[in-house]
Design an enzyme around this catalytic site. Structure first.
Site, PDB file in Angstrom:
ATOM      1  N   GLY A 208      82.154 -15.611 -92.686  1.00  0.00           N
ATOM      2  CA  GLY A 208      80.982 -14.908 -93.181  1.00  0.00           C
ATOM      3  C   GLY A 208      79.704 -15.618 -92.800  1.00  0.00           C
ATOM      4  O   GLY A 208      79.721 -16.770 -92.374  1.00  0.00           O
ATOM      5  N   PRO A 209      78.575 -14.951 -92.961  1.00  0.00           N
ATOM      6  CA  PRO A 209      77.284 -15.567 -92.622  1.00  0.00           C
ATOM      7  C   PRO A 209      77.001 -16.761 -93.521  1.00  0.00           C
ATOM      8  O   PRO A 209      77.632 -16.932 -94.575  1.00  0.00           O
ATOM      9  CB  PRO A 209      76.275 -14.428 -92.856  1.00  0.00           C
ATOM     10  CG  PRO A 209      77.083 -13.179 -92.940  1.00  0.00           C
ATOM     11  CD  PRO A 209      78.433 -13.571 -93.434  1.00  0.00           C
ATOM     12  N   THR A 212      76.831 -17.144 -98.002  1.00  0.00           N
ATOM     13  CA  THR A 212      77.526 -16.077 -98.726  1.00  0.00           C
ATOM     14  C   THR A 212      78.486 -16.609 -99.785  1.00  0.00           C
ATOM     15  O   THR A 212      79.053 -15.816-100.537  1.00  0.00           O
ATOM     16  CB  THR A 212      78.301 -15.185 -97.747  1.00  0.00           C
ATOM     17  OG1 THR A 212      79.126 -16.004 -96.904  1.00  0.00           O
ATOM     18  CG2 THR A 212      77.343 -14.390 -96.877  1.00  0.00           C
ATOM     19  N   LYS A 214      81.115 -19.212 -99.246  1.00  0.00           N
ATOM     20  CA  LYS A 214      82.467 -19.593 -98.796  1.00  0.00           C
ATOM     21  C   LYS A 214      82.920 -20.899 -99.461  1.00  0.00           C
ATOM     22  O   LYS A 214      84.033 -20.994 -99.965  1.00  0.00           O
ATOM     23  CB  LYS A 214      82.469 -19.734 -97.273  1.00  0.00           C
ATOM     24  CG  LYS A 214      82.119 -18.453 -96.529  1.00  0.00           C
ATOM     25  CD  LYS A 214      82.230 -18.619 -95.033  1.00  0.00           C
ATOM     26  CE  LYS A 214      81.167 -19.534 -94.465  1.00  0.00           C
ATOM     27  NZ  LYS A 214      79.799 -19.020 -94.653  1.00  0.00           N
ATOM     28  N   GLU A 431      47.428   0.229 -94.558  1.00  0.00           N
ATOM     29  CA  GLU A 431      48.594   0.278 -95.446  1.00  0.00           C
ATOM     30  C   GLU A 431      48.683   1.628 -96.153  1.00  0.00           C
ATOM     31  O   GLU A 431      49.782   2.122 -96.426  1.00  0.00           O
ATOM     32  CB  GLU A 431      48.521  -0.853 -96.476  1.00  0.00           C
ATOM     33  CG  GLU A 431      48.431  -2.253 -95.885  1.00  0.00           C
ATOM     34  CD  GLU A 431      49.543  -2.547 -94.907  1.00  0.00           C
ATOM     35  OE1 GLU A 431      50.651  -2.007 -95.072  1.00  0.00           O
ATOM     36  OE2 GLU A 431      49.313  -3.322 -93.962  1.00  0.00           O
ATOM     37  N   HIS A 434      50.597   4.016 -93.902  1.00  0.00           N
ATOM     38  CA  HIS A 434      52.049   3.849 -94.031  1.00  0.00           C
ATOM     39  C   HIS A 434      52.564   4.540 -95.289  1.00  0.00           C
ATOM     40  O   HIS A 434      53.579   5.254 -95.267  1.00  0.00           O
ATOM     41  CB  HIS A 434      52.402   2.359 -94.107  1.00  0.00           C
ATOM     42  CG  HIS A 434      52.272   1.630 -92.814  1.00  0.00           C
ATOM     43  ND1 HIS A 434      52.895   2.038 -91.660  1.00  0.00           N
ATOM     44  CD2 HIS A 434      51.603   0.487 -92.493  1.00  0.00           C
ATOM     45  CE1 HIS A 434      52.609   1.187 -90.682  1.00  0.00           C
ATOM     46  NE2 HIS A 434      51.819   0.242 -91.156  1.00  0.00           N
TER      47      HIS A 434
END
Length: 647
Positions: A208-209, A212, A214, A431, A434
């Site tokens: 995994g990245p 995350t 592990k 803005e 948008h």
């Protein structure tokens, strides 16, 4: 989790022996120094006299007694004074002294017999050299128990009496937890699986990245399983001496077999498990020997029953295929970035130790953090707590989490940045463009916030939050995102004129162009070209080998792709322009609100464009803040980045 008693006794006995030896040597040295100084002190109190004076005083009856040791005479006068003198060689003085009536005592000659202190003193330089050599050898071996213990494993037996981590502390990775819970259950009750012919798995690879969780999951396995848990890094195997890594692998599995059933966790296994033969030159180097030994120990002629390996990496593409085959790492468990439900659970786990205000909604925070890993969410909670402490609050509120999220995603506010009123007005309309396009595009994500406060390289931004995580993008959503990206540039041109358009839309244009090119070359969303994948002309090179080679596009195909990209971007531009022309009043109202309040949330934006007055209870943000902007400065490119757009 209890530690093996055998592993506890050996270090204690070794330390006890070292302490006893140290104190014994110290006592002997102190005793020797005491004797030497005592003798010197005794000799210092004696009066040195000449031999002739000694004979004369003895003949006169002034001396009461003497002690003779070789050529040394220590005597005492009748008045109590003591003296020291030496007898010349070949002199028969005893017969002379006997006639005077002096009491004579003789002692044997011990000058030829070395004392304990003299022995220690003579051997001290050699012992010092040996001690220094042992010290440096231990330092070179990382403090091992033996001076030449290069090949000993550096795996540590993990005990978590304090700060124990269990599966209750791991959230957002339910599938990975389920896989590892089965491994823990197998270790606790192997008969349940063996009666159906199941074998204990050899290894589990966590992929995994970064961030995350592990390593956290591996710690949770250690907290749940009532078996020894060894932990080691992949880089601990590799040394400058060839063969050391392989020896450490053998020693690690020997320790594992002695404590079986047990779990060995290897973090960052890609440091030792890279693809063999990918380097330059021969393949008989230290890393490959270490990998070969690891492969043999996991599944060779001699099977290591009861030893389970759990490894973690974020680069599974560089691992050797032999390491990933069944029988070695039987299971590859993917630990991805959490979805919205997982992020909500992770936030609640990290919020346990933080005093929270009543307005905290973990679901809203999870919606606003798409793509965040577990480590990012932990950092978000910590930043919110730091902000609350800096503001003198006793609890962490929703405003702190919102500010912390903006800081993590887009950088800290740059309130000291120099901006003129004209630049501020231009940013507000940019803005606002948008935001208005996003509101009138049905497929666009809802607006969460709009601000003209500079953050990072952006002078302002509009943040949109999806209702949930997306695993794919529809054509409708892509067209909406393209139109929103063009909204800022069109608003500048409509309000300030063609010649007043700034470089603030550079990142918007880049994002729109990249997305349009992917529509043509990767996603098959061009009617003229069709569902054909062209990919990239660039080749990715790793260790001298080309990976993912793509054919070079012909000039005709490249021109056709460029034409399609231009058509898509132009169409999105025209769509956004029509929306702003039809809703020009809303654009003016929103820009005015942004100039007045600087930051508006989604509900406040809807009130502003409807002409309603915003009622804020917090007076500190009711009016535009005085930020001490006294001088005029430059406007960096990318000032109107829409950081809420997700590809």
């Amino acid at each position: 989790m209890e530690q093996n008693p055998k592993n506890n006794k050996e270090p204690e006995n070794g330390n006890f022996g070292k302490n006893v030896f140290f104190w014994l040597m110290l006592v002997l040295l102190l005793a020797g120094f005491f004797n030497m100084f005592q003798k010197n002190a005794a000799l210092g109190n004696l009066q040195n006299i000449a031999y002739s004076d000694f004979i004369a005083d003895a003949s006169a009856g002034k001396i009461s007694e003497i002690v003779i040791q070789k050529d040394e005479i220590i005597g005492q006068y009748t008045d109590g004074r003591k003296f020291l003198t030496y007898v010349p060689n070949n002199t028969d003085f005893v017969s002379k002294i006997e006639k005077t009536g002096v009491r004579i005592t003789a002692k044997p000659d011990t000058t030829g017999q070395p004392s304990l202190f003299s022995i220690l003193l003579s051997w001290f330089p050699m012992l010092l050299l040996i001690g220094v050599w042992i010290f440096f050898m231990r330092q070179m071996n990382g403090g091992g128990n033996k001076a030449l213990g290069f090949g000993k494993s550096k795996a540590k037996l993990l005990t978590e009496k304090h700060g124990r981590v269990t599966f209750d502390d791991v959230a957002g990775v339910d599938e990975a937890k389920a896989e590892l819970e089965e491994v823990v259950e197998f270790l606790k009750n192997p008969a349940k699986f063996q009666r159906l012919g199941g074998k204990i798995p050899k290894g589990a690879l966590l992929v995994g990245p970064p961030g995350t969780g592990k390593t956290l999951i591996a710690r949770a396995v250690a907290g749940e399983a009532e078996v020894p848990f060894f932990t080691i890094s992949g880089s601990d195997f590799v040394e400058m001496f060839v063969g050391v890594g392989a020896s450490r692998v053998r020693d690690m599995f020997e320790q594992g077999k002695k404590n079986a059933p047990c779990i060995i966790f290897i973090d960052e296994i890609d440091a030792v498990g890279r693809h063999r033969g990918a380097g330059l030159g021969g393949g008989n180097d230290e890393r490959e020997q270490t990998l070969n030994q690891l492969l043999v120990e996991m599944d060779g002629f001699e099977s290591n029953e009861g030893v389970i390996l759990i490894a973690a990496t974020n680069r599974p593409d560089v691992l050797d295929p032999a390491l990933l085959r069944p029988g070695r790492f039987d299971r590859q468990i993917v630990v991805p970035n959490p979805d919205i439900d997982g992020r909500e659970k992770i936030l609640k786990v990290h919020m346990r130790k933080v005093p929270l205000a009543a307005d905290i909604d973990a679901r809203i925070i999870a919606r606003g953090t798409p793509g965040f890993s577990g480590a990012d969410l932990a950092n978000l909670v910590n930043e919110a707590a730091l902000l609350a402490a800096r503001r003198g609050k006793h609890v962490v509120g929703m405003s702190e989490f919102e500010d912390a999220k903006d800081k993590v995603m887009m950088g800290a506010e740059r309130r000291s940045m120099v901006m003129t009123e004209d630049e501020k007005k231009l940013t507000a309309y940019h803005e606002g463009g948008h935001a208005i396009v996003s509101i009138h595009e049905p497929a666009s994500d809802p607006i969460h916030k709009a601000t003209i406060i500079p953050r990072g390289r952006a002078l302002g931004m509009v943040m949109r939050l999806p209702e949930g995580d997306r695993v794919s993008l529809s054509r409708e959503k892509i067209w909406a995102d393209l139109a929103v990206a063009m909204g800022g540039r069109i608003a500048e041109e409509m309000i300030f004129g063609y010649d007043k358009v700034t470089t603030g839309a550079s990142s918007d244009i880049k994002m729109a162009t990249d997305m349009a090119r992917k529509m043509v070359t990767e996603w098959g969303m061009s009617d003229n070209i069709g569902p054909i994948h062209y990919g990239s002309n660039q080749e990715e090179v790793f260790l001298g080998h080309s990976i993912g080679q793509q054919k070079v596009l012909s000039e005709e195909a490249a021109n056709k792709i460029d034409e399609e990209v231009q058509k898509i971007v132009t169409k999105a531009y025209n769509n956004a322009k029509k929306i702003l022309e039809d809703n020009i009043d809303e654009l003016h109202a929103l820009a005015k609100g942004l100039i007045e309040y600087e930051t508006l949330n989604g509900d406040e934006i809807m009130e502003v464009i409807k002409g309603k007055k915003i009622n804020r209870t917090n007076k500190s943000i009711n009016k535009k803040k005085k930020t001490g902007r006294k001088k005029q400065g430059t406007v960096p490119s990318g000032g109107g980045v829409d950081l809420g757009t997700l590809e």
